[in-house]
Design an enzyme around this catalytic site. Structure first.
Site, PDB file in Angstrom:
ATOM      1  N   SER A 180      41.264  46.648  49.085  1.00 47.36           N
ATOM      2  CA  SER A 180      42.518  46.703  48.326  1.00 47.36           C
ATOM      3  C   SER A 180      43.099  48.101  48.433  1.00 47.36           C
ATOM      4  O   SER A 180      42.467  49.002  48.981  1.00 47.36           O
ATOM      5  CB  SER A 180      42.263  46.362  46.851  1.00 47.36           C
ATOM      6  N   LYS A 181      44.273  48.292  47.931  1.00 51.85           N
ATOM      7  CA  LYS A 181      44.871  49.628  47.854  1.00 51.85           C
ATOM      8  C   LYS A 181      45.963  49.596  46.815  1.00 51.85           C
ATOM      9  O   LYS A 181      46.531  48.541  46.533  1.00 51.85           O
ATOM     10  CB  LYS A 181      45.475  50.005  49.214  1.00 51.85           C
ATOM     11  N   GLY A 182      46.265  50.757  46.257  1.00 51.73           N
ATOM     12  CA  GLY A 182      47.347  50.832  45.281  1.00 51.73           C
ATOM     13  C   GLY A 182      48.145  52.097  45.471  1.00 51.73           C
ATOM     14  O   GLY A 182      47.671  53.043  46.104  1.00 51.73           O
TER      15      GLY A 182
END
Ligand code: GLU
Length: 436
Positions: A125-127
């Site tokens: 994931s990434k944000g």
């Protein structure tokens, strides 16, 4: 001969319609181009191919944040869970004005492949939040962090999605995330985020882990070319948490750091730079520019400087078809995510440059994040030697698996890394079956 199972929606190599730098620099396209190549060689079944080309979940949030002036601002935040088949989603959060959904999607996919490549039980994931932390006070930064955490809280959790630091975020920010999440859950949950201060459940060695991992794989790559870190000439682009630690640890192993750069400029000294002294300089002056013991050079010139190892350790798209032909390094160790465009890959391959691709080179960070998550869940903490030893063994194993795959498929190291990673994610999907 039977038809390949997959008709890539992209194209392998340089597409005629990709002749603009705009297309070359779309990070999601760049990721997809390599993924397609690996998928085709793996003969991935068409259904799974479609599944793996799409992120599982994409969240966009608007974050009202009170400025110190009393004014209300609204920032945009993203969190993308690319794939969670192998375990909880894992990936950093960046605070930067250039953050876009496309970029976060690419970075989330890279986390998926990276975790699979080093074989740790996480998805990717990434944000990111579109903001400029350099213009914000600590109090404003804290409010943005807490509001962002609260806005995506339904996906966060030690078993579902575990953030970590990335560009412009650090231990301090991770501590606020841990606190915000824990306040909402009415009890302390340390394992919800990694890269925390050691005093609150962080792991020894986590801060240095990405740079240390770069050092290990560079050592292995040099050995393949019959060289060693001792006496190797290294140029490092980026002097943040990854670049500065990689430079420092490589110098400690006897490498000669001939050039380093940050946002403010680059310093060159073919005799070797004193990295501990430069770290002190940067702490005091907050930038490299002006450092006296070397000649100042442009940041672009650093990439093509005379050296054995080039470590791009800043952001995406720094090695492009424009500058790749001039690169003189024998090895490129990608400390950053996505520093090389797909078009540049072909040029580097023709030049015979040994590329240690991002999903391998910078995997040390998430590997020690995994150790941190394990330690938090077990409530039992390891000494730093144990952390570093286990990191070394995972990095060297992954490096060797990529080397074997490079030979087996007669592909470059990047495609070999994708083959190992995509194959592992695909295997998990096949075992689980599809709830479709
Ligand atoms: N942001 C780092 C990366 O891109 C670390 C991610 C993590 O530790 O979860 O690999």
């Amino acid at each position: 001969m039977s038809e390949p199972a997959i008709q890539p929606q992209g194209h392998i190599g340089i597409r005629p319609d990709k002749d603009t730098f705009l297309a070359e620099e779309n990070p999601f396209e760049a990721m997809m181009e390599r993924f397609d190549h690996a998928a085709q060689l793996l003969n991935l079944d068409p259904g799974l191919y479609k599944v793996l080309r799409n992120p599982e979940k994409q969240i966009i949030v608007s974050l009202p944040v009170l400025r110190d002036s009393g004014e209300l601002d609204v920032y945009t935040g993203f969190r993308v869970l690319y794939n969670t088949s192998r375990g909880p989603a894992k990936g950093g959060i960046r605070f930067d004005l250039n953050v876009t959904l496309e970029e976060v999607k690419a970075l989330a996919a890279w986390m998926t492949w990276k975790c699979a490549l080093v074989n740790i039980p996480f998805g990717g994931s990434k944000g990111g939040v579109v903001c400029d932390p350099t213009t914000m006070s600590m109090a404003e930064l804290e409010r943005v962090t807490r509001r962002y955490t609260a806005s995506i809280i339904e996906v966060l959790g030690p078993d579902s999605d575990v953030p970590a630091p990335d560009v412009n975020t650090n231990e301090r920010v991770m501590a606020w995330i841990m606190d915000t999440y824990s306040m909402h859950h009415r009890h302390t949950v340390t394992a919800v985020v990694t890269g925390k201060p050691v005093e609150m459940g962080g792991s020894l060695g986590r801060r240095e882990a990405t740079g240390r991992g770069c050092m290990f794989v560079t050592r292995e790559a040099l050995a393949k070319l019959g060289m060693s870190l001792k006496g190797a000439r290294v140029a490092v682009q980026g002097f943040g948490n990854v670049g500065s630690v990689a430079a420092d640890l490589m110098a400690k192993e006897g490498a000669v750091i001939v050039a380093v750069s940050d946002k403010s400029g680059a310093v060159h000294n073919p005799q070797g730079l004193d990295i501990p002294e430069m770290l002190k300089w940067v702490k005091e002056h907050r930038q490299l520019a002006g450092y006296p013991k070397g000649e100042q050079m442009s940041k672009d010139a650093l990439l093509t400087v005379e050296c054995d190892v080039l470590v791009p350790a800043a952001t995406e798209n720094v090695i492009t078809r424009k500058n790749a032909p001039q690169i003189k390094a024998k090895i490129i160790c990608e400390g950053a995510n996505g520093p090389t465009t797909a078009a540049a890959d072909e040029i580097l391959e023709k030049k015979g440059i040994f590329v240690i691709p991002d999903i391998l080179a910078n995997a040390g960070g998430v590997t020690v994040s995994y150790f941190e998550w394990v330690q938090d869940r077990g409530g039992y903490f390891w000494d730093e030697d144990t952390v570093n030893r286990r990191l070394e063994s995972i990095m060297v194993r992954a490096f060797n698996e990529v080397a074997v795959t490079t030979e087996k498929y007669k592909v470059n190291t990047r495609i070999a890394s994708y083959i190992v990673a995509v194959d592992r994610v695909a295997a998990m999907h096949r075992l689980r079956g599809m709830y479709a």
